[in-house]
Design an enzyme around this catalytic site. Structure first.
Site, mmCIF file in Angstrom:
data_model
loop_
_atom_site.group_PDB
_atom_site.id
_atom_site.type_symbol
_atom_site.label_atom_id
_atom_site.label_comp_id
_atom_site.label_asym_id
_atom_site.label_seq_id
_atom_site.Cartn_x
_atom_site.Cartn_y
_atom_site.Cartn_z
ATOM 1 N N ASP A 41 0.909 -1.248 0.423
ATOM 2 C CA ASP A 41 0.193 -0.230 0.038
ATOM 3 C C ASP A 41 0.569 0.996 0.224
ATOM 4 O O ASP A 41 2.111 1.465 0.939
ATOM 5 C CB ASP A 41 -0.993 0.034 1.733
ATOM 6 N N LYS A 63 -4.034 3.544 -2.122
ATOM 7 C CA LYS A 63 -4.628 4.861 -2.316
ATOM 8 C C LYS A 63 -4.416 5.488 -3.375
ATOM 9 O O LYS A 63 -3.140 5.656 -3.043
ATOM 10 C CB LYS A 63 -5.284 5.246 -1.876
ATOM 11 N N MET A 177 -9.557 7.807 9.684
ATOM 12 C CA MET A 177 -9.209 8.261 8.392
ATOM 13 C C MET A 177 -10.597 9.307 8.854
ATOM 14 O O MET A 177 -11.515 9.609 7.924
ATOM 15 C CB MET A 177 -10.836 7.901 7.336
#
Ligand SMILES: C[S@@+](CC[C@H](N)C(=O)[O-])C[C@H]1O[C@@H](n2cnc3c(N)ncnc32)[C@H](O)[C@@H]1O
Length: 267
Positions: A41, A63, A177
């Site tokens: 990641d 991402k 988040m």
């Protein structure tokens, strides 16, 4: 390209820890050092990738700017395909794979396809970020419960997070988040009964040279985090334990430069 010798490879889901490469577990390091392919990641430290053998294939699947550049089903298929070639696959994920890491989906897919897999736990940022900021999540006489929640879907009409019960369900809240929806998260907590004066901390890039800790009240934390220009990844901690936040730079990091820490409210 490796050829299949009739041997089925395996996949190790390895939690890479919160940022400081030294926070990878010994077991995770052992898996990495024998990897033939590493799918990693974006938040994973580049220094960890150096631990894989020089000829190991390295594939970034994380991402970018909040969007999945690599859809989950493509990651799943890659894991299966490489394991079927007989390769030792390491799936390296930030923090712990099973906390907001989609590790469960990957394990399910691998099992369905008959691929041997093991899960090597990682140090989650949910635990490491408060620790690095000197904030104990529990404290005798102050906090005896913790809830870890996603701040991602706070504006989603189908929001699965039940803020009305969550706001007062635990003494300490850890919101992951948190940055993009910080104002909405704070609003939800306040309208559902959490006091405006509850101490709150926003922690950016914990355990890395970019660590920053902003401490304020619940009422002011969003404005303060914006004013200080915090950038992702950020985690929010709400609760009386935040009074113990340490403004000194992070100890024991491999950081060359000291981590920055700022206080938005007198202690
Ligand atoms: C998709 S979740 C993945 C969490 C990961 N599986 C874990 O266990 O740490 C990403 C969120 O984790 C938090 N996060 C990850 N690394 C962090 C760090 N070094 N400092 C602060 N928050 C971090 C942030 O809230 C970020 O938005």
């Amino acid at each position: 390209v490796k050829v299949l010798h009739g041997r089925l490879g395996k996949v190790s889901l390895v939690g890479a820890g919160p940022g400081d490469p030294e926070l990878l577990t010994v077991k995770g390091m052992r898996a990495l050092r024998t990897a033939e392919v590493v799918l990693y990641d974006r938040l994973v430290s580049p220094r960890l990738l150096d631990e894989a053998p020089a000829d190991a294939e390295r594939i970034q699947v994380g991402k970018h700017g909040g969007h999945y550049s690599f859809p989950q089903d493509k990651i799943n298929r890659l894991l299966v395909e490489r394991a079927r070639r007989g390769m030792n696959v390491v799936r390296l994920k930030g923090g712990d794979s099973f906390l907001f890491g989609r590790g469960g989906e990957e394990v399910r897919f691998l099992r369905e396809h008959g691929i041997p897999c093991e899960v090597i736990p990682g140090v989650s940022s949910a635990l490491a970020a408060p620790a690095a900021a000197g904030i104990p999540l529990t404290e005798r006489g102050i906090a005896s419960s913790v809830a870890i929640v996603s701040g991602h879907q706070v504006k989603d009409a189908r929001n699965p997070v039940c803020w009305s019960s969550l706001a007062s369900a635990a003494d300490t809240l850890v919101v992951m988040m948190a940055l993009r929806n910080l104002r909405s998260i704070v609003h939800q907590l306040i309208i559902n009964g959490r006091s405006l004066t509850t101490p709150a901390a926003a922690i950016q890039s914990a355990t890395t040279p970019h660590q920053r800790v902003v401490v304020s009240s619940l009422r002011d934390i969003a404005e303060e985090a914006e004013r200080q220009g915090l950038v992702s990844p950020v985690l929010l901690i709400v609760g009386e334990v935040v009074h113990m936040a340490d403004s000194r730079p992070v100890q024991g990091s491999v950081a060359d430069e000291p981590a920055k820490s700022v206080q938005g409210m007198g202690r």
